[in-house]
Design a protein around this motif. Sequence first.
Motif, PDB file in Angstrom:
ATOM      1  N   ALA A   1      46.367  41.507  37.009  1.00  0.00           N
ATOM      2  CA  ALA A   1      47.080  40.374  37.571  1.00  0.00           C
ATOM      3  C   ALA A   1      46.513  40.287  39.160  1.00  0.00           C
ATOM      4  CB  ALA A   1      48.717  40.721  37.327  1.00  0.00           C
ATOM      5  N   VAL A   2      47.199  39.039  39.643  1.00  0.00           N
ATOM      6  CA  VAL A   2      47.020  38.874  41.026  1.00  0.00           C
ATOM      7  C   VAL A   2      48.020  38.216  41.725  1.00  0.00           C
ATOM      8  CG1 VAL A   2      45.930  36.591  40.722  1.00  0.00           C
ATOM      9  CG2 VAL A   2      45.542  37.882  42.926  1.00  0.00           C
ATOM     10  N   TYR A   3      48.637  38.643  43.005  1.00  0.00           N
ATOM     11  CA  TYR A   3      49.738  38.092  43.703  1.00  0.00           C
ATOM     12  C   TYR A   3      49.065  37.361  44.770  1.00  0.00           C
ATOM     13  CZ  TYR A   3      53.256  37.695  47.280  1.00  0.00           C
ATOM     14  OH  TYR A   3      53.793  37.052  48.335  1.00  0.00           O
ATOM     15  N   SER A   4      49.809  36.171  44.838  1.00  0.00           N
ATOM     16  CA  SER A   4      49.413  35.336  46.082  1.00  0.00           C
ATOM     17  C   SER A   4      50.470  34.420  46.441  1.00  0.00           C
ATOM     18  CB  SER A   4      48.294  34.354  45.559  1.00  0.00           C
ATOM     19  OG  SER A   4      48.031  33.288  46.587  1.00  0.00           O
ATOM     20  N   ARG A   5      50.532  34.036  47.695  1.00  0.00           N
ATOM     21  CA  ARG A   5      51.729  33.281  48.274  1.00  0.00           C
ATOM     22  C   ARG A   5      51.711  31.913  47.668  1.00  0.00           C
ATOM     23  NH1 ARG A   5      50.964  34.040  54.376  1.00  0.00           N
ATOM     24  NH2 ARG A   5      48.726  33.838  53.672  1.00  0.00           N
ATOM     25  N   LYS A   6      50.751  31.387  47.318  1.00  0.00           N
ATOM     26  CA  LYS A   6      50.635  30.147  46.850  1.00  0.00           C
ATOM     27  C   LYS A   6      49.875  29.952  45.421  1.00  0.00           C
ATOM     28  CE  LYS A   6      49.956  27.935  51.102  1.00  0.00           C
ATOM     29  NZ  LYS A   6      49.331  27.021  52.186  1.00  0.00           N
ATOM     30  N   GLN A   7      50.345  28.945  44.604  1.00  0.00           N
ATOM     31  CA  GLN A   7      49.883  29.248  43.132  1.00  0.00           C
ATOM     32  C   GLN A   7      48.472  28.696  43.025  1.00  0.00           C
ATOM     33  OE1 GLN A   7      52.173  29.852  40.521  1.00  0.00           O
ATOM     34  NE2 GLN A   7      50.024  30.037  39.377  1.00  0.00           N
ATOM     35  N   GLU A   8      47.967  27.701  43.903  1.00  0.00           N
ATOM     36  CA  GLU A   8      46.714  27.370  43.972  1.00  0.00           C
ATOM     37  C   GLU A   8      45.798  28.077  44.297  1.00  0.00           C
ATOM     38  OE1 GLU A   8      49.319  25.856  45.260  1.00  0.00           O
ATOM     39  OE2 GLU A   8      48.932  24.991  47.348  1.00  0.00           O
ATOM     40  N   THR A   9      46.094  29.142  45.435  1.00  0.00           N
ATOM     41  CA  THR A   9      45.074  29.901  45.787  1.00  0.00           C
ATOM     42  C   THR A   9      44.936  30.911  44.802  1.00  0.00           C
ATOM     43  OG1 THR A   9      46.756  30.913  47.396  1.00  0.00           O
ATOM     44  CG2 THR A   9      45.215  29.372  48.279  1.00  0.00           C
ATOM     45  N   GLY A  10      46.171  31.589  44.162  1.00  0.00           N
ATOM     46  CA  GLY A  10      46.198  32.462  43.069  1.00  0.00           C
ATOM     47  C   GLY A  10      45.307  32.150  41.931  1.00  0.00           C
ATOM     48  N   ASP A  11      45.672  30.760  41.543  1.00  0.00           N
ATOM     49  CA  ASP A  11      44.954  30.307  40.320  1.00  0.00           C
ATOM     50  C   ASP A  11      43.217  30.332  40.564  1.00  0.00           C
ATOM     51  OD1 ASP A  11      47.133  30.001  38.809  1.00  0.00           O
ATOM     52  OD2 ASP A  11      47.395  27.828  39.525  1.00  0.00           O
ATOM     53  N   ALA A  12      42.854  29.824  41.841  1.00  0.00           N
ATOM     54  CA  ALA A  12      41.725  29.652  41.851  1.00  0.00           C
ATOM     55  C   ALA A  12      40.705  31.151  42.009  1.00  0.00           C
ATOM     56  CB  ALA A  12      41.210  29.206  43.424  1.00  0.00           C
ATOM     57  N   PHE A  13      41.604  32.138  42.477  1.00  0.00           N
ATOM     58  CA  PHE A  13      41.079  33.398  42.517  1.00  0.00           C
ATOM     59  C   PHE A  13      41.060  34.118  41.070  1.00  0.00           C
ATOM     60  CE2 PHE A  13      41.466  38.190  43.261  1.00  0.00           C
ATOM     61  CZ  PHE A  13      40.522  38.398  44.306  1.00  0.00           C
ATOM     62  N   ALA A  14      41.850  33.734  40.450  1.00  0.00           N
ATOM     63  CA  ALA A  14      42.221  34.439  39.126  1.00  0.00           C
ATOM     64  C   ALA A  14      40.922  33.618  38.295  1.00  0.00           C
ATOM     65  CB  ALA A  14      43.605  34.131  38.460  1.00  0.00           C
ATOM     66  N   GLY A  15      40.774  32.311  38.379  1.00  0.00           N
ATOM     67  CA  GLY A  15      39.693  31.645  37.631  1.00  0.00           C
ATOM     68  C   GLY A  15      38.562  32.397  37.940  1.00  0.00           C
ATOM     69  N   LYS A  16      38.296  32.705  39.084  1.00  0.00           N
ATOM     70  CA  LYS A  16      36.761  33.059  39.528  1.00  0.00           C
ATOM     71  C   LYS A  16      36.480  34.607  39.020  1.00  0.00           C
ATOM     72  CE  LYS A  16      34.015  34.040  43.757  1.00  0.00           C
ATOM     73  NZ  LYS A  16      34.269  34.107  45.290  1.00  0.00           N
ATOM     74  N   HIS A  17      37.885  35.367  38.869  1.00  0.00           N
ATOM     75  CA  HIS A  17      37.497  36.685  38.450  1.00  0.00           C
ATOM     76  C   HIS A  17      38.155  37.198  37.100  1.00  0.00           C
ATOM     77  CE1 HIS A  17      35.834  37.670  42.417  1.00  0.00           C
ATOM     78  NE2 HIS A  17      37.026  36.973  42.954  1.00  0.00           N
ATOM     79  N   HIS A  18      38.353  36.031  36.426  1.00  0.00           N
ATOM     80  CA  HIS A  18      38.734  36.133  35.161  1.00  0.00           C
ATOM     81  C   HIS A  18      40.215  36.900  34.954  1.00  0.00           C
ATOM     82  CE1 HIS A  18      35.020  34.528  34.114  1.00  0.00           C
ATOM     83  NE2 HIS A  18      34.320  35.398  34.798  1.00  0.00           N
ATOM     84  N   ILE A  19      41.153  36.849  35.710  1.00  0.00           N
ATOM     85  CA  ILE A  19      42.379  37.363  35.842  1.00  0.00           C
ATOM     86  C   ILE A  19      43.288  36.660  35.048  1.00  0.00           C
ATOM     87  CG2 ILE A  19      43.909  38.690  37.327  1.00  0.00           C
ATOM     88  CD1 ILE A  19      42.026  38.586  39.527  1.00  0.00           C
TER      89      ILE A  19
END
Length: 304
Positions: free
Chosen positions: A8-26
Amino acid sequence: MPEVSIHAVYSRKQETGDAFAGKHHIKNVYTDYEEFLKSDIDAVYIATPTYAHHFQALKAMEHKKHVLCEKVIAVNEKEVSEMFLCAQKNQVVLLEAMRPDFDPAFSIVKECLPKIGKLRRVMMEYCQYSSRYDRFRQGEVLNAFNPELSNAAIMDIGVYCIHTLVKLLGMPEEIKAFSTKLENGFEGSGIVLMQYQDIIAEAVYSKITDSVNPSIFMGEEGNILVDGVAKPQAIEILYRDGRKEQIPYTPSENNMVYELREFARLADEKCIGHPYIKYSLNTARVIDEARRQNGIVFQTDSVL
Protein backbone atom coordinates in the motif's frame (compact mmCIF):
# COMPACT_ATOMS: atom_id res chain seq x y z
CA MET A 1 13.57 -8.89 -2.71
CA PRO A 2 11.62 -11.96 -1.59
CA GLU A 3 11.68 -10.80 2.04
CA VAL A 4 9.22 -7.95 1.45
CA SER A 5 6.37 -6.90 -0.83
CA ILE A 6 4.83 -3.49 -1.46
CA HIS A 7 1.23 -3.59 -0.33
CA ALA A 8 0.00 0.00 0.00
CA VAL A 9 0.95 3.66 -0.38
CA TYR A 10 -0.25 6.68 1.57
CA SER A 11 -0.50 10.06 -0.15
CA ARG A 12 -2.22 13.30 0.78
CA LYS A 13 -3.83 13.44 -2.67
CA GLN A 14 -5.59 10.64 -4.52
CA GLU A 15 -4.16 11.59 -7.91
CA THR A 16 -0.53 11.56 -6.78
CA GLY A 17 -1.10 8.33 -4.87
CA ASP A 18 -2.70 6.71 -7.92
CA ALA A 19 0.15 7.84 -10.17
CA PHE A 20 2.77 6.43 -7.80
CA ALA A 21 0.84 3.19 -7.30
CA GLY A 22 0.41 2.73 -11.03
CA LYS A 23 4.09 3.24 -11.72
CA HIS A 24 5.16 0.73 -9.04
CA HIS A 25 2.29 -1.76 -9.29
CA ILE A 26 0.92 -1.08 -5.79
CA LYS A 27 -2.65 -2.26 -5.36
CA ASN A 28 -3.82 -0.11 -2.42
CA VAL A 29 -3.85 3.70 -2.18
CA TYR A 30 -4.84 5.59 0.99
CA THR A 31 -5.32 9.30 1.54
CA ASP A 32 -6.18 8.92 5.23
CA TYR A 33 -3.13 8.08 7.37
CA GLU A 34 -5.21 6.43 10.10
CA GLU A 35 -6.93 4.14 7.61
CA PHE A 36 -3.57 3.35 6.04
CA LEU A 37 -2.21 2.31 9.45
CA LYS A 38 -5.31 0.26 10.27
CA SER A 39 -4.76 -1.89 7.18
CA ASP A 40 -3.02 -5.27 7.30
CA ILE A 41 0.46 -3.94 6.47
CA ASP A 42 3.29 -5.11 8.74
CA ALA A 43 5.69 -2.20 8.27
CA VAL A 44 5.92 1.35 7.00
CA TYR A 45 8.70 3.09 5.08
CA ILE A 46 8.67 6.83 5.84
CA ALA A 47 10.24 9.06 3.20
CA THR A 48 8.52 12.37 3.84
CA PRO A 49 10.34 15.65 4.75
CA THR A 50 12.28 15.46 8.01
CA TYR A 51 9.83 17.54 10.07
CA ALA A 52 7.12 14.88 9.55
CA HIS A 53 9.18 11.82 10.55
CA HIS A 54 8.55 12.08 14.29
CA PHE A 55 4.76 12.32 14.14
CA GLN A 56 4.31 9.78 11.36
CA ALA A 57 6.66 7.23 12.94
CA LEU A 58 4.98 7.52 16.36
CA LYS A 59 1.53 7.01 14.84
CA ALA A 60 2.71 3.99 12.85
CA MET A 61 4.38 2.37 15.86
CA GLU A 62 1.31 2.99 18.02
CA HIS A 63 -0.51 0.88 15.43
CA LYS A 64 2.13 -1.85 16.00
CA LYS A 65 3.82 -1.31 12.63
CA HIS A 66 7.57 -1.67 12.19
CA VAL A 67 9.12 1.51 10.77
CA LEU A 68 12.00 2.06 8.36
CA CYS A 69 12.53 5.84 8.50
CA GLU A 70 14.58 7.82 6.02
CA LYS A 71 17.62 9.71 7.18
CA VAL A 72 17.89 11.94 8.98
CA ILE A 73 15.59 10.01 11.30
CA ALA A 74 14.27 13.09 13.13
CA VAL A 75 14.88 16.79 13.71
CA ASN A 76 16.79 16.47 16.99
CA GLU A 77 17.87 14.08 19.74
CA LYS A 78 14.69 14.64 21.76
CA GLU A 79 12.54 13.44 18.87
CA VAL A 80 14.85 10.49 18.15
CA SER A 81 14.74 9.38 21.80
CA GLU A 82 10.95 9.60 21.88
CA MET A 83 10.72 7.50 18.70
CA PHE A 84 12.91 4.70 20.05
CA LEU A 85 11.05 4.72 23.38
CA CYS A 86 7.81 4.33 21.41
CA ALA A 87 9.31 1.41 19.48
CA GLN A 88 10.28 -0.27 22.75
CA LYS A 89 6.86 0.33 24.29
CA ASN A 90 5.06 -1.15 21.29
CA GLN A 91 7.62 -3.91 20.67
CA VAL A 92 8.26 -2.96 17.05
CA VAL A 93 11.45 -2.28 15.12
CA LEU A 94 12.44 1.30 14.27
CA LEU A 95 15.43 1.62 11.96
CA GLU A 96 17.04 4.62 10.29
CA ALA A 97 17.51 4.11 6.54
CA MET A 98 21.19 5.03 6.57
CA ARG A 99 22.78 3.26 3.61
CA PRO A 100 26.45 3.25 4.75
CA ASP A 101 25.45 1.31 7.89
CA PHE A 102 24.46 -1.67 5.79
CA ASP A 103 26.64 -1.47 2.68
CA PRO A 104 29.41 -4.13 2.87
CA ALA A 105 31.98 -1.48 1.87
CA PHE A 106 32.39 -0.04 5.35
CA SER A 107 32.62 -3.47 6.96
CA ILE A 108 35.49 -4.11 4.54
CA VAL A 109 37.08 -0.78 5.49
CA LYS A 110 36.88 -1.69 9.18
CA GLU A 111 38.55 -5.05 8.47
CA CYS A 112 41.34 -3.25 6.56
CA LEU A 113 42.12 -0.67 9.25
CA PRO A 114 44.91 -2.77 10.87
CA LYS A 115 46.76 -2.67 7.53
CA ILE A 116 47.37 1.09 7.80
CA GLY A 117 48.70 1.11 11.36
CA LYS A 118 47.42 3.41 14.07
CA LEU A 119 44.50 5.49 12.78
CA ARG A 120 45.17 9.22 13.14
CA ARG A 121 42.71 11.08 10.93
CA VAL A 122 39.51 10.42 9.00
CA MET A 123 38.05 12.69 6.34
CA MET A 124 34.53 11.78 5.23
CA GLU A 125 33.50 13.92 2.29
CA TYR A 126 30.14 14.05 0.52
CA CYS A 127 29.50 17.10 -1.67
CA GLN A 128 26.73 16.81 -4.23
CA TYR A 129 25.43 19.75 -6.26
CA SER A 130 21.67 19.52 -5.84
CA SER A 131 19.56 19.10 -8.95
CA ARG A 132 17.25 21.76 -7.45
CA TYR A 133 19.93 24.35 -6.75
CA ASP A 134 19.77 25.88 -10.24
CA ARG A 135 16.11 26.73 -9.66
CA PHE A 136 16.99 28.21 -6.26
CA ARG A 137 19.56 30.43 -7.97
CA GLN A 138 16.80 31.56 -10.31
CA GLY A 139 14.63 32.59 -7.35
CA GLU A 140 12.44 29.49 -6.86
CA VAL A 141 12.68 27.90 -3.40
CA LEU A 142 11.73 24.22 -3.59
CA ASN A 143 11.37 21.89 -0.60
CA ALA A 144 15.01 20.82 -0.81
CA PHE A 145 16.13 24.37 0.06
CA ASN A 146 13.33 25.34 2.43
CA PRO A 147 14.56 25.53 6.05
CA GLU A 148 10.94 25.67 7.26
CA LEU A 149 10.76 21.92 6.49
CA SER A 150 13.69 21.24 8.86
CA ASN A 151 16.03 21.03 5.89
CA ALA A 152 19.71 21.89 5.86
CA ALA A 153 22.76 20.45 4.16
CA ILE A 154 23.80 18.79 7.42
CA MET A 155 20.42 17.02 7.60
CA ASP A 156 20.33 15.97 3.93
CA ILE A 157 23.98 15.29 3.10
CA GLY A 158 26.24 15.80 6.11
CA VAL A 159 24.34 13.17 8.09
CA TYR A 160 25.90 10.43 5.93
CA CYS A 161 29.42 11.47 6.93
CA ILE A 162 28.61 12.12 10.59
CA HIS A 163 26.66 8.90 11.03
CA THR A 164 29.44 6.81 9.47
CA LEU A 165 32.02 8.45 11.72
CA VAL A 166 30.11 7.89 14.96
CA LYS A 167 29.41 4.29 13.98
CA LEU A 168 33.11 3.61 13.38
CA LEU A 169 34.64 5.82 16.09
CA GLY A 170 31.90 6.48 18.64
CA MET A 171 30.96 9.85 20.14
CA PRO A 172 33.67 12.52 19.83
CA GLU A 173 35.10 14.31 22.86
CA GLU A 174 34.78 17.72 21.21
CA ILE A 175 32.91 19.15 18.22
CA LYS A 176 33.60 22.25 16.13
CA ALA A 177 31.27 23.13 13.27
CA PHE A 178 31.20 25.70 10.48
CA SER A 179 28.49 26.42 7.90
CA THR A 180 27.86 28.35 4.70
CA LYS A 181 24.35 29.80 4.55
CA LEU A 182 22.31 30.95 1.56
CA GLU A 183 20.31 34.16 1.41
CA ASN A 184 17.14 32.51 2.79
CA GLY A 185 19.03 31.12 5.81
CA PHE A 186 19.34 27.62 4.40
CA GLU A 187 22.65 25.91 5.24
CA GLY A 188 24.18 25.05 1.86
CA SER A 189 27.42 23.44 3.02
CA GLY A 190 29.51 22.86 6.10
CA ILE A 191 32.22 21.02 7.97
CA VAL A 192 32.09 19.30 11.35
CA LEU A 193 35.40 18.63 13.13
CA MET A 194 35.23 15.77 15.61
CA GLN A 195 38.04 15.36 18.15
CA TYR A 196 38.73 11.92 19.61
CA GLN A 197 41.47 11.03 22.09
CA ASP A 198 44.09 10.43 19.39
CA ILE A 199 42.12 10.87 16.16
CA ILE A 200 40.74 13.91 14.35
CA ALA A 201 37.74 13.30 12.10
CA GLU A 202 36.14 15.62 9.58
CA ALA A 203 32.69 15.53 8.00
CA VAL A 204 32.74 17.70 4.86
CA TYR A 205 29.42 18.14 3.05
CA SER A 206 27.64 20.36 0.54
CA LYS A 207 24.47 20.67 -1.52
CA ILE A 208 25.81 23.59 -3.57
CA THR A 209 29.12 22.17 -4.88
CA ASP A 210 30.42 18.87 -6.18
CA SER A 211 33.55 17.17 -4.90
CA VAL A 212 36.03 14.87 -6.63
CA ASN A 213 37.74 13.80 -3.39
CA PRO A 214 37.36 10.34 -1.87
CA SER A 215 36.87 9.77 1.83
CA ILE A 216 40.19 8.94 3.49
CA PHE A 217 41.20 6.93 6.55
CA MET A 218 44.74 8.05 7.40
CA GLY A 219 46.94 5.70 9.42
CA GLU A 220 50.60 5.83 10.36
CA GLU A 221 51.42 3.19 7.73
CA GLY A 222 49.08 4.22 4.92
CA ASN A 223 45.68 5.48 3.77
CA ILE A 224 42.40 3.80 2.87
CA LEU A 225 40.51 5.64 0.13
CA VAL A 226 36.76 5.11 -0.28
CA ASP A 227 35.12 6.38 -3.45
CA GLY A 228 31.66 7.45 -2.31
CA VAL A 229 29.91 7.58 1.07
CA ALA A 230 26.20 7.01 0.48
CA LYS A 231 26.95 4.63 -2.39
CA PRO A 232 30.58 3.42 -2.24
CA GLN A 233 32.12 2.47 -5.57
CA ALA A 234 35.70 1.40 -4.81
CA ILE A 235 38.18 0.86 -1.95
CA GLU A 236 41.95 1.30 -2.27
CA ILE A 237 44.89 1.28 0.13
CA LEU A 238 47.92 3.51 -0.48
CA TYR A 239 50.79 2.40 1.76
CA ARG A 240 53.45 4.75 3.04
CA ASP A 241 56.14 2.80 1.17
CA GLY A 242 54.43 3.49 -2.17
CA ARG A 243 52.55 0.23 -2.61
CA LYS A 244 48.92 0.26 -3.77
CA GLU A 245 46.31 -2.37 -3.01
CA GLN A 246 42.92 -2.47 -4.69
CA ILE A 247 40.50 -4.05 -2.22
CA PRO A 248 37.98 -6.48 -3.78
CA TYR A 249 34.55 -4.90 -3.64
CA THR A 250 31.65 -5.03 -6.08
CA PRO A 251 29.20 -2.13 -5.62
CA SER A 252 25.50 -2.85 -5.77
CA GLU A 253 23.45 -1.23 -8.50
CA ASN A 254 21.06 -0.14 -5.72
CA ASN A 255 22.61 -0.44 -2.27
CA MET A 256 19.29 0.35 -0.56
CA VAL A 257 18.65 -3.40 -0.77
CA TYR A 258 21.06 -3.90 2.13
CA GLU A 259 19.15 -1.67 4.54
CA LEU A 260 15.83 -3.17 3.53
CA ARG A 261 17.13 -6.72 3.94
CA GLU A 262 18.45 -5.92 7.44
CA PHE A 263 15.18 -4.20 8.35
CA ALA A 264 13.24 -7.30 7.29
CA ARG A 265 15.57 -9.52 9.35
CA LEU A 266 15.25 -7.34 12.46
CA ALA A 267 11.47 -7.27 12.15
CA ASP A 268 11.24 -11.01 11.55
CA GLU A 269 13.45 -11.76 14.57
CA LYS A 270 11.81 -9.01 16.68
CA CYS A 271 15.18 -7.35 17.43
CA ILE A 272 13.71 -4.27 19.08
CA GLY A 273 16.93 -3.24 20.86
CA HIS A 274 19.26 -3.50 17.88
CA PRO A 275 22.73 -1.81 17.86
CA TYR A 276 21.78 0.76 15.21
CA ILE A 277 19.79 2.68 17.84
CA LYS A 278 23.02 3.97 19.37
CA TYR A 279 24.33 5.21 16.02
CA SER A 280 21.14 7.17 15.31
CA LEU A 281 21.12 8.75 18.78
CA ASN A 282 24.82 9.68 18.64
CA THR A 283 24.37 11.17 15.18
CA ALA A 284 21.48 13.30 16.45
CA ARG A 285 23.65 14.52 19.35
CA VAL A 286 26.46 15.57 17.02
CA ILE A 287 24.09 17.31 14.60
CA ASP A 288 22.31 19.11 17.45
CA GLU A 289 25.62 20.52 18.66
CA ALA A 290 26.75 21.47 15.15
CA ARG A 291 23.44 23.23 14.52
CA ARG A 292 23.68 25.01 17.88
CA GLN A 293 27.12 26.36 17.03
CA ASN A 294 25.94 27.61 13.64
CA GLY A 295 22.54 28.95 14.61
CA ILE A 296 20.57 26.46 12.52
CA VAL A 297 17.17 26.35 14.23
CA PHE A 298 13.98 24.79 12.89
CA GLN A 299 10.36 25.53 13.80
CA THR A 300 9.95 21.94 14.95
CA ASP A 301 12.79 22.18 17.47
CA SER A 302 11.41 21.91 20.97
CA VAL A 303 14.63 22.10 22.99
CA LEU A 304 18.15 22.54 21.71
